[in-house]
Design a protein around this motif. Structure first.
Motif, PDB file in Angstrom:
ATOM      1  N   ALA A   1       0.983  -1.151   0.181  1.00 14.55           N
ATOM      2  CA  ALA A   1      -0.016  -0.061  -0.176  1.00 14.55           C
ATOM      3  C   ALA A   1       0.839   1.358  -0.024  1.00 14.55           C
ATOM      4  O   ALA A   1       0.631   2.295  -0.812  1.00 14.55           O
ATOM      5  N   GLU A   2       1.704   1.226   0.907  1.00 10.89           N
ATOM      6  CA  GLU A   2       2.835   2.340   0.824  1.00 10.89           C
ATOM      7  C   GLU A   2       3.539   2.870  -0.443  1.00 10.89           C
ATOM      8  O   GLU A   2       3.733   3.627  -0.951  1.00 10.89           O
ATOM      9  N   SER A   3       3.784   1.416  -1.091  1.00 11.39           N
ATOM     10  CA  SER A   3       4.822   1.766  -2.114  1.00 11.39           C
ATOM     11  C   SER A   3       3.821   2.143  -3.365  1.00 11.39           C
ATOM     12  O   SER A   3       4.039   2.935  -4.280  1.00 11.39           O
ATOM     13  N   VAL A   4       2.442   1.812  -3.459  1.00 14.25           N
ATOM     14  CA  VAL A   4       1.384   1.982  -4.601  1.00 14.25           C
ATOM     15  C   VAL A   4       1.306   3.365  -4.139  1.00 14.25           C
ATOM     16  O   VAL A   4       1.084   4.355  -5.105  1.00 14.25           O
ATOM     17  N   SER A   5       1.061   3.956  -2.948  1.00 17.51           N
ATOM     18  CA  SER A   5       0.559   5.408  -2.870  1.00 17.51           C
ATOM     19  C   SER A   5       1.826   6.127  -3.106  1.00 17.51           C
ATOM     20  O   SER A   5       1.587   7.428  -3.919  1.00 17.51           O
ATOM     21  N   ASP A   6       3.036   5.976  -2.957  1.00 18.80           N
ATOM     22  CA  ASP A   6       4.275   6.781  -3.283  1.00 18.80           C
ATOM     23  C   ASP A   6       4.145   6.998  -4.595  1.00 18.80           C
ATOM     24  O   ASP A   6       4.593   8.064  -5.202  1.00 18.80           O
ATOM     25  N   TRP A   7       3.903   5.687  -5.550  1.00 13.81           N
ATOM     26  CA  TRP A   7       3.892   5.758  -6.981  1.00 13.81           C
ATOM     27  C   TRP A   7       2.643   6.761  -7.519  1.00 13.81           C
ATOM     28  O   TRP A   7       2.961   7.707  -8.343  1.00 13.81           O
ATOM     29  N   TYR A   8       1.793   6.497  -7.064  1.00 17.58           N
ATOM     30  CA  TYR A   8       0.206   6.884  -7.588  1.00 17.58           C
ATOM     31  C   TYR A   8       0.438   8.519  -7.433  1.00 17.58           C
ATOM     32  O   TYR A   8      -0.042   9.454  -8.169  1.00 17.58           O
ATOM     33  N   PHE A   9       0.797   8.966  -6.221  1.00 16.97           N
ATOM     34  CA  PHE A   9       0.938  10.350  -5.793  1.00 16.97           C
ATOM     35  C   PHE A   9       1.965  10.998  -6.193  1.00 16.97           C
ATOM     36  O   PHE A   9       2.356  12.375  -5.616  1.00 16.97           O
ATOM     37  N   ASP A  10       2.814  10.338  -6.852  1.00 16.64           N
ATOM     38  CA  ASP A  10       4.229  10.834  -7.359  1.00 16.64           C
ATOM     39  C   ASP A  10       5.225  11.465  -6.341  1.00 16.64           C
ATOM     40  O   ASP A  10       5.912  12.290  -6.391  1.00 16.64           O
ATOM     41  N   ARG A  11       5.045  10.527  -5.132  1.00 18.40           N
ATOM     42  CA  ARG A  11       6.017  11.064  -4.026  1.00 18.40           C
ATOM     43  C   ARG A  11       7.573  10.596  -4.226  1.00 18.40           C
ATOM     44  O   ARG A  11       8.480  11.455  -3.881  1.00 18.40           O
ATOM     45  N   LYS A  12       7.585   9.663  -4.981  1.00 15.11           N
ATOM     46  CA  LYS A  12       8.976   9.331  -5.525  1.00 15.11           C
ATOM     47  C   LYS A  12       8.678   8.019  -6.420  1.00 15.11           C
ATOM     48  O   LYS A  12       7.928   7.383  -6.645  1.00 15.11           O
TER      49      LYS A  12
END
Length: 425
Positions: free
Chosen positions: A391-402
């Motif tokens: 979940a954390e990895s998907v969110s980082d990707w989706y929201f362009d955090r990293k």
């Protein structure tokens, strides 16, 4: 052995040998369909309603009859819709159910007597969990979005065409593409047309459908919207089995031929490949996908190991049976072959490394789908790579955090993995 609590959360159904001998030429195949039965307690602050909010009713597709968008048996397709709230009111997450494919008239006839071919057999209510949950602690970034679980009843990853029905001489409906288009029109009327953010997801055969329809989904939404796609355990490999036979390619050939799937496949891929069925393998058509895609896949996907690498026909004496049921029982030679399968997956995924906006989470677990199960999506005991949950990895990707290109070390290096054990009752 998998965590006992996870085993209590997952049920899997084995179809009869006769049905799967029909469904997959030359070997018996098992489809594992996951259903979450999670704890009735929930964080009351994360949702405007009680825990029953995550029990979602089945809705039959309203215009399906007028448009001829039918399941294999002629019944109306269905979905489960949970309305978003608060800051997620204009955001949408669509999840496509998995469940394999049928590649012959006989196997499709058997399938239409199940929920994978008829809405007459679908549960009237399902619980939303993992990426579909409205519990903020379980699903921190998507909990309050509009969420849809799309039921799968066409047997060809929403890509069949009615012109092929004339071949079979039976009352089977190959309407996958039409179901997809009718579903999209209905969701657009429910508010998807105003989406600010959207994520199309799917598990297994639903993950393959996500790949197939990703760009089409993007094109239907507002130009200013952030639209991305996530395929969970949908990266099926075009690999020979342990005897050197292209079992999966042969199976896909029959699916494409039976249901007229080629009309839904990527045109650039079709123009460069020798045979249409090769364009059902994501490793061939991801090169042409324009929309950002995220891949969640175990490197030791038990479904692929059992059905692509070691189908029953390739193991007549059952030497591999303990290994394909429980990776801990594999001998050194078998583990070497599994490591080779992992290497093939990473090589095929190397194309994703070059795709702008793409991401991946490839862990070294012996499991299949992971995003819609609370225990594997985001929990204190979830599988991690570099201390990040899926979940954390998907969110980082989706929201362009990293940028997210998480690739695990080889089995058995990751102690956080859930490794399923199908030798237990």
């Amino acid at each position: 052995m998998a965590n006992p609590r996870l085993r209590a959360l997952i049920w899997w159904r084995r179809w009869s040998k006769r049905e799967w001998a029909i469904a997959v030429v030359g070997f018996t195949i098992v489809i594992f369909i996951f259903s979450l039965l999670f704890d009735a307690s929930s964080d009351q602050t994360s949702s405007p309603l009680l825990s029953s909010y995550d029990v979602v009713d089945l809705t039959l597709l309203h215009n399906a009859k007028d448009r001829g968008a039918f399941c294999l048996d002629g019944s109306l397709p269905g979905y489960h819709f949970q309305k978003g709230f608060g800051s997620g009111s204009n955001n949408w997450l669509l999840h496509i159910e998995g469940g394999g494919w049928c590649n012959s008239v006989a196997s499709c006839l058997s399938r239409k007597m199940t929920s994978l071919g008829s809405s007459n057999f679908m549960e009237q209510q399902v619980r939303f969990s993992g990426i579909l949950s409205s519990d903020k602690s379980q699903n921190p970034d998507f909990f309050n979005w509009n969420k849809v679980k799309i039921r799968y009843c066409d047997g060809a990853s929403f890509s069949g065409h009615p012109e092929s029905e004339l071949k079979n001489g039976t009352e089977l409906f190959f309407r996958g593409q039409l179901i997809w288009e009718t579903l999209m029109d209905e969701f657009l009327s429910l508010g998807l047309s105003n989406a600010k953010q959207a994520l199309l997801t799917g598990c297994s055969a639903g993950g393959l459908a996500t790949f197939i329809h990703c760009d089409e989904f993007r094109d239907r939404l507002p130009r200013h919207a952030t639209v991305k796609c996530l395929a969970d355990a949908g990266f099926f490999l075009d690999e020979p089995d342990i005897l050197g036979n292209r079992t999966m390619r042969s199976f896909y050939h029959d699916v494409v031929d039976l249901q007229g799937v080629a009309k839904s496949l990527n045109k650039d891929c079709l123009s460069r490949m020798e045979s249409f069925e090769q364009c059902l393998f994501p490793q061939e058509f991801i090169k042409n996908i324009r929309t950002p895609v995220f891949f969640v896949n175990p490197a030791y996907d038990f479904w692929q190991i059992r059905n692509i690498l070691v189908p029953d026909a390739s193991d007549p004496h059952g030497n591999w049976r303990p290994c394909v049921l429980n990776i801990r029982t594999c001998n050194p030679h078998q583990l070497q072959i599994l490591q080779g399968f992992r290497s093939s997956m990473l090589k095929a995924l190397s194309e994703v490394q070059q795709i702008q906006g793409g991401g991946m989470f490839i862990n070294s677990c012996f499991i299949h789908c992971q995003t819609w199960i609370a225990e594997t999506w985001h929990s204190p005991s979830s599988p991690r790579i570099n201390n990040k949950t899926i979940a954390e990895s998907v969110s980082d990707w989706y929201f362009d955090r990293k940028a997210v290109k998480q690739i695990d070390c080889p089995y058995p290096c990751n102690p956080t993995c859930y490794n399923m054990d199908f030798t237990q009752g």
